[in-house]
Design a protein around this motif. Structure first.
Motif, PDB file in Angstrom:
ATOM      1  N   THR A 191       0.828  -1.206   0.000  1.00 15.04           N
ATOM      2  CA  THR A 191       0.000   0.000   0.000  1.00 15.04           C
ATOM      3  C   THR A 191       0.863   1.257   0.000  1.00 15.04           C
ATOM      4  N   LEU A 192       0.249   2.333  -0.440  1.00 13.26           N
ATOM      5  CA  LEU A 192       0.964   3.595  -0.570  1.00 13.26           C
ATOM      6  C   LEU A 192      -0.023   4.736  -0.357  1.00 13.26           C
ATOM      7  N   ILE A 193       0.266   5.584   0.611  1.00  8.55           N
ATOM      8  CA  ILE A 193      -0.548   6.784   0.833  1.00  8.55           C
ATOM      9  C   ILE A 193       0.174   7.947   0.170  1.00  8.55           C
ATOM     10  N   ASN A 194      -0.369   8.426  -0.934  1.00  9.98           N
ATOM     11  CA  ASN A 194       0.301   9.514  -1.638  1.00  9.98           C
ATOM     12  C   ASN A 194      -0.589  10.031  -2.755  1.00  9.98           C
ATOM     13  N   ARG A 195      -0.069  10.987  -3.498  1.00 13.08           N
ATOM     14  CA  ARG A 195      -0.748  11.545  -4.659  1.00 13.08           C
ATOM     15  C   ARG A 195      -0.004  11.128  -5.923  1.00 13.08           C
TER      16      ARG A 195
END
Length: 241
Positions: free
Chosen positions: A127-131
């Motif tokens: 998973t990756l929290i980003n824009r």
């Protein structure tokens, strides 16, 4: 105690429409994914699609249909704006020998995916929290992916600016769409070329139960995306190419 809602298997429908059928292991994990969605959706607003038939058609079949014909073994796939995990999570369950990166800017949704992949013992999801504007300029992600999936995130030119910088040369961007307006169709090839891509095809594969309109845009990365793309956060949506 609430009665457990059981997803339909629709094995004949899978075979008839996609020439593929899920294994019993895949079906079990999809069921548990659905169970977790129902539990967490009460306070997380992960998806509006919660009835068993709708979930099967819109979040399982619809996730798999555009990518099922590709050989995903040992491939690296990113799902941009994954939300509650769609289309990436059902695909990761179906293709355990591929690596799926599920990215969203909303932490609580990504946290749900992290918790659920532990419950389901899914080892091929990161998973990756980003824009998208940020990771597209990050050397750890730019030019790194074989496939980029993006569903219902923004207009097509924005989706192209989000996906193409992330792809390796030869990689494929798959845009999940409903209707595609004529003016959008006319822009696709032009914008793709500007970003280093080439339009392969636009397919129409409506859903098999309720015949919901589904079009998918396939773009191949043929050359490096100019360094200025993607532009800074918010610019692609405010000023689309």
């Amino acid at each position: 105690m609430e009665e457990k809602q059981i997803l339909p298997h629709h094995l004949e429908l899978w075979q008839k429409t996609l020439n593929w059928t899920p294994s019993s292991s895949v079906l079990e994990k999809w069921q548990e994914l659905y169970n977790q969605i129902l539990i967490k959706n009460k306070y997380l607003n992960l998806t509006r699609i919660t009835t068993v038939e709708e979930f099967w058609e819109k979040n399982l079949w619809d996730s798999l249909a555009p990518i099922i014909d590709y050989d995903l073994k040992n491939k690296k796939v990113i799902d941009i704006g994954t939300g509650g995990g769609f289309p990436g999570f059902p695909c990761a369950i179906a293709f355990p020998e591929s690596e799926f990166i599920l990215m969203d800017s909303i932490a609580k949704k990504v946290n749900f995916i992290d918790e659920t992949k532990q419950i389901l013992n899914i080892e091929n999801v990161i998973t990756l929290i980003n824009r998208a504007e940020i990771i597209g300029q990050d050397i750890n992600h730019r030019n790194k992916y074989d496939f980029a999936l993006i569903r219902a995130v923004a207009e097509i030119s924005v989706c192209l600016e989000y996906t193409l910088p992330l792809l390796k040369q030869g990689g494929i961007a798959i845009l999940y769409r409903g209707n595609i307006e004529q003016k959008e169709q006319e822009k696709i090839a032009k914008v793709a070329y500007k970003l280093g891509g080439e339009l392969i095809e636009i397919t129409n594969k409506n859903t098999p139960v309720n015949n919901y309109t589904r079009n998918n845009v396939y773009i191949k990365k043929i050359t490096n995306t100019p360094k200025k793309y993607p532009r800074e956060v918010g610019k692609p949506t405010k000023n689309p190419l």
